[in-house]
Design a protein around this motif. Sequence first.
Motif, PDB file in Angstrom:
ATOM      1  N   SER A 195       0.811  -1.218   0.000  1.00 26.13           N
ATOM      2  CA  SER A 195       0.000   0.000   0.000  1.00 26.13           C
ATOM      3  C   SER A 195       0.847   1.272   0.000  1.00 26.13           C
ATOM      4  CB  SER A 195      -0.939   0.005   1.208  1.00 26.13           C
ATOM      5  OG  SER A 195      -0.233   0.193   2.423  1.00 26.13           O
ATOM      6  N   TYR A 196       2.131   1.147   0.369  1.00 27.12           N
ATOM      7  CA  TYR A 196       3.017   2.309   0.386  1.00 27.12           C
ATOM      8  C   TYR A 196       3.856   2.431  -0.880  1.00 27.12           C
ATOM      9  CZ  TYR A 196       1.873   2.703   5.335  1.00 27.12           C
ATOM     10  OH  TYR A 196       1.198   2.851   6.526  1.00 27.12           O
ATOM     11  N   LEU A 197       3.777   1.434  -1.764  1.00 30.19           N
ATOM     12  CA  LEU A 197       4.573   1.454  -2.985  1.00 30.19           C
ATOM     13  C   LEU A 197       3.914   2.345  -4.043  1.00 30.19           C
ATOM     14  CD1 LEU A 197       5.463  -2.349  -3.380  1.00 30.19           C
ATOM     15  CD2 LEU A 197       6.982  -0.501  -2.635  1.00 30.19           C
ATOM     16  N   PRO A 198       4.689   2.820  -5.015  1.00 28.92           N
ATOM     17  CA  PRO A 198       4.095   3.556  -6.146  1.00 28.92           C
ATOM     18  C   PRO A 198       3.080   2.679  -6.880  1.00 28.92           C
ATOM     19  CG  PRO A 198       6.483   3.805  -6.129  1.00 28.92           C
ATOM     20  CD  PRO A 198       6.161   2.756  -5.101  1.00 28.92           C
ATOM     21  N   SER A 199       2.071   3.288  -7.434  1.00 27.92           N
ATOM     22  CA  SER A 199       0.977   2.543  -8.075  1.00 27.92           C
ATOM     23  C   SER A 199       1.476   1.638  -9.204  1.00 27.92           C
ATOM     24  CB  SER A 199      -0.071   3.515  -8.618  1.00 27.92           C
ATOM     25  OG  SER A 199      -0.687   4.215  -7.571  1.00 27.92           O
ATOM     26  N   PHE A 200       2.467   2.105  -9.981  1.00 25.97           N
ATOM     27  CA  PHE A 200       2.907   1.296 -11.117  1.00 25.97           C
ATOM     28  C   PHE A 200       3.569   0.001 -10.645  1.00 25.97           C
ATOM     29  CE2 PHE A 200       6.965   3.335 -10.288  1.00 25.97           C
ATOM     30  CZ  PHE A 200       7.905   2.418 -10.714  1.00 25.97           C
ATOM     31  N   LEU A 201       4.228   0.024  -9.478  1.00 22.68           N
ATOM     32  CA  LEU A 201       4.829  -1.201  -8.946  1.00 22.68           C
ATOM     33  C   LEU A 201       3.764  -2.163  -8.448  1.00 22.68           C
ATOM     34  CD1 LEU A 201       7.974   0.045  -6.967  1.00 22.68           C
ATOM     35  CD2 LEU A 201       7.898  -1.191  -9.145  1.00 22.68           C
ATOM     36  N   VAL A 202       2.746  -1.630  -7.781  1.00 20.45           N
ATOM     37  CA  VAL A 202       1.641  -2.472  -7.318  1.00 20.45           C
ATOM     38  C   VAL A 202       0.941  -3.108  -8.517  1.00 20.45           C
ATOM     39  CG1 VAL A 202      -0.539  -2.531  -6.060  1.00 20.45           C
ATOM     40  CG2 VAL A 202       1.308  -1.062  -5.257  1.00 20.45           C
ATOM     41  N   ASP A 203       0.722  -2.318  -9.567  1.00 21.18           N
ATOM     42  CA  ASP A 203       0.079  -2.845 -10.775  1.00 21.18           C
ATOM     43  C   ASP A 203       0.893  -3.990 -11.371  1.00 21.18           C
ATOM     44  OD1 ASP A 203      -1.857  -0.949 -10.423  1.00 21.18           O
ATOM     45  OD2 ASP A 203      -1.145   0.382 -12.016  1.00 21.18           O
ATOM     46  N   LEU A 204       2.220  -3.816 -11.443  1.00 23.79           N
ATOM     47  CA  LEU A 204       3.071  -4.878 -11.993  1.00 23.79           C
ATOM     48  C   LEU A 204       2.985  -6.149 -11.151  1.00 23.79           C
ATOM     49  CD1 LEU A 204       6.307  -2.880 -12.984  1.00 23.79           C
ATOM     50  CD2 LEU A 204       4.656  -3.973 -14.528  1.00 23.79           C
ATOM     51  N   MET A 205       2.958  -6.005  -9.825  1.00 23.61           N
ATOM     52  CA  MET A 205       2.860  -7.168  -8.940  1.00 23.61           C
ATOM     53  C   MET A 205       1.536  -7.889  -9.141  1.00 23.61           C
ATOM     54  SD  MET A 205       4.465  -5.354  -5.539  1.00 23.61           S
ATOM     55  CE  MET A 205       4.265  -6.753  -4.453  1.00 23.61           C
ATOM     56  N   VAL A 206       0.462  -7.130  -9.309  1.00 24.42           N
ATOM     57  CA  VAL A 206      -0.857  -7.738  -9.498  1.00 24.42           C
ATOM     58  C   VAL A 206      -0.941  -8.422 -10.861  1.00 24.42           C
ATOM     59  CG1 VAL A 206      -3.331  -7.291  -9.695  1.00 24.42           C
ATOM     60  CG2 VAL A 206      -1.993  -6.129  -7.928  1.00 24.42           C
ATOM     61  N   TYR A 207      -0.431  -7.754 -11.919  1.00 26.96           N
ATOM     62  CA  TYR A 207      -0.455  -8.345 -13.257  1.00 26.96           C
ATOM     63  C   TYR A 207       0.324  -9.659 -13.286  1.00 26.96           C
ATOM     64  CZ  TYR A 207      -2.148  -3.839 -15.068  1.00 26.96           C
ATOM     65  OH  TYR A 207      -2.879  -2.717 -15.323  1.00 26.96           O
ATOM     66  N   TRP A 208       1.438  -9.684 -12.578  1.00 28.24           N
ATOM     67  CA  TRP A 208       2.315 -10.861 -12.599  1.00 28.24           C
ATOM     68  C   TRP A 208       1.610 -12.089 -12.035  1.00 28.24           C
ATOM     69  CZ3 TRP A 208       4.518 -13.521  -8.324  1.00 28.24           C
ATOM     70  CH2 TRP A 208       5.462 -14.487  -8.666  1.00 28.24           C
ATOM     71  N   ASN A 209       0.692 -11.884 -11.106  1.00 23.06           N
ATOM     72  CA  ASN A 209       0.071 -13.010 -10.414  1.00 23.06           C
ATOM     73  C   ASN A 209      -1.402 -13.194 -10.783  1.00 23.06           C
ATOM     74  OD1 ASN A 209       0.426 -15.134  -8.571  1.00 23.06           O
ATOM     75  ND2 ASN A 209      -0.653 -13.996  -6.973  1.00 23.06           N
ATOM     76  N   SER A 210      -1.859 -12.530 -11.867  1.00 28.42           N
ATOM     77  CA  SER A 210      -3.274 -12.595 -12.213  1.00 28.42           C
ATOM     78  C   SER A 210      -3.475 -13.303 -13.550  1.00 28.42           C
ATOM     79  CB  SER A 210      -3.858 -11.181 -12.325  1.00 28.42           C
ATOM     80  OG  SER A 210      -3.797 -10.521 -11.074  1.00 28.42           O
ATOM     81  N   PRO A 211      -4.628 -13.984 -13.714  1.00 32.01           N
ATOM     82  CA  PRO A 211      -4.924 -14.601 -15.020  1.00 32.01           C
ATOM     83  C   PRO A 211      -5.183 -13.542 -16.088  1.00 32.01           C
ATOM     84  CG  PRO A 211      -6.808 -14.766 -13.530  1.00 32.01           C
ATOM     85  CD  PRO A 211      -5.667 -14.247 -12.712  1.00 32.01           C
ATOM     86  N   GLN A 212      -4.901 -13.889 -17.343  1.00 35.49           N
ATOM     87  CA  GLN A 212      -5.070 -12.952 -18.453  1.00 35.49           C
ATOM     88  C   GLN A 212      -6.372 -13.236 -19.209  1.00 35.49           C
ATOM     89  OE1 GLN A 212      -2.936 -10.379 -19.660  1.00 35.49           O
ATOM     90  NE2 GLN A 212      -1.939 -10.626 -17.674  1.00 35.49           N
ATOM     91  N   PRO A 213      -7.149 -12.192 -19.527  1.00 40.45           N
ATOM     92  CA  PRO A 213      -8.347 -12.392 -20.348  1.00 40.45           C
ATOM     93  C   PRO A 213      -7.979 -12.918 -21.729  1.00 40.45           C
ATOM     94  CG  PRO A 213      -8.391 -10.234 -19.272  1.00 40.45           C
ATOM     95  CD  PRO A 213      -7.015 -10.791 -19.070  1.00 40.45           C
TER      96      PRO A 213
END
Length: 317
Positions: free
Chosen positions: A295-313
């Motif tokens: 929650s304290y990280l920059p948004s773009f880093l959080v987005d990358l972490m979420v994309y890395w572990n999420s299924p792709q449409p």
Amino acid sequence: MWLHLAVLVGLFCLLRWYRERQVVSHLRDKFVFITGCDSGFGSLLARQLDLRGLRVLAGCLTEQGAEQLRSQTSDRLQTVILDVTKPESVAAAAEWVKERVGDRGLWGLVNNAGISAPTAPNEWLTKQDFVKILDVNLLGVIDVTLNVLPLVRKARGRVVNVSSVMGRVALFGGGYCMSKYGVEAFSDSLRRELSYFGVKVVMIEPGYFKTTVTSPKVLSQSLQASWNQASPEIKELYGEKFLANFLNSVDLLETTCCQDLSLVTDCMEHALTACHPRTRYSPGWDAKLIYLPMSYLPSFLVDLMVYWNSPQPAKAL
């Protein structure tokens, strides 16, 4: 320099430890009203505080839940049927609480009632799906608090709101994260307003704990139901493989979630009984080591972490 810094940090930790060990006096004379006591955190907290000697007023959604709780506790504990989504039920419960606490006021309010479903990607949901969660997790918290606040102020007591680390970082769609962000905002504003009257407002921000309303089974059923109601266009965009991968990731929660609910209820108990409670408690290793740092990280880093572990449409670019 480093030695001086280490000494200062050590003194700070020692002072904090000493302050947090100080307990409020005359606990056996104090009333605590808890919502959502049919199961999970609410039921365990009610039993825990009853053993501690406090006078517990437990709000249960069903008579079955109330009866089960009474069978596990002393005669001090009393129950009332409460649906936090119905103003008339909240008003009746508040009047019931007022009759029992009398001139002593209400020492503690624990807004624990909550639901987690329907949870799914936002496009799979309807407006009513969002409303269903917000009615319980946010508007219910507000309604109950406003109705009993005069009693809490009279006792110069505590308001304990159950939020979530998902109120710090939203990792999935639906009304759940949104409702918890709202609880955070409501609690922050309420804490500042009530500080003038000696009332403390505390937030509990658990990580993922397995309860009857947050079990992987409930989340999987919610995901499947949301997929079934989605339009053909949405199903084509995301694809069956996306759904299968999403369901698999939910099933993995069974092996990673924490089942020791006392980690959360111990924080609630401390918030109610300590002379100097914390403003926020974050029980769970995942909350402390993963979600709060995120929650304290920059948004773009959080987005990358979420994309890395999420299924792709299926139709992703």
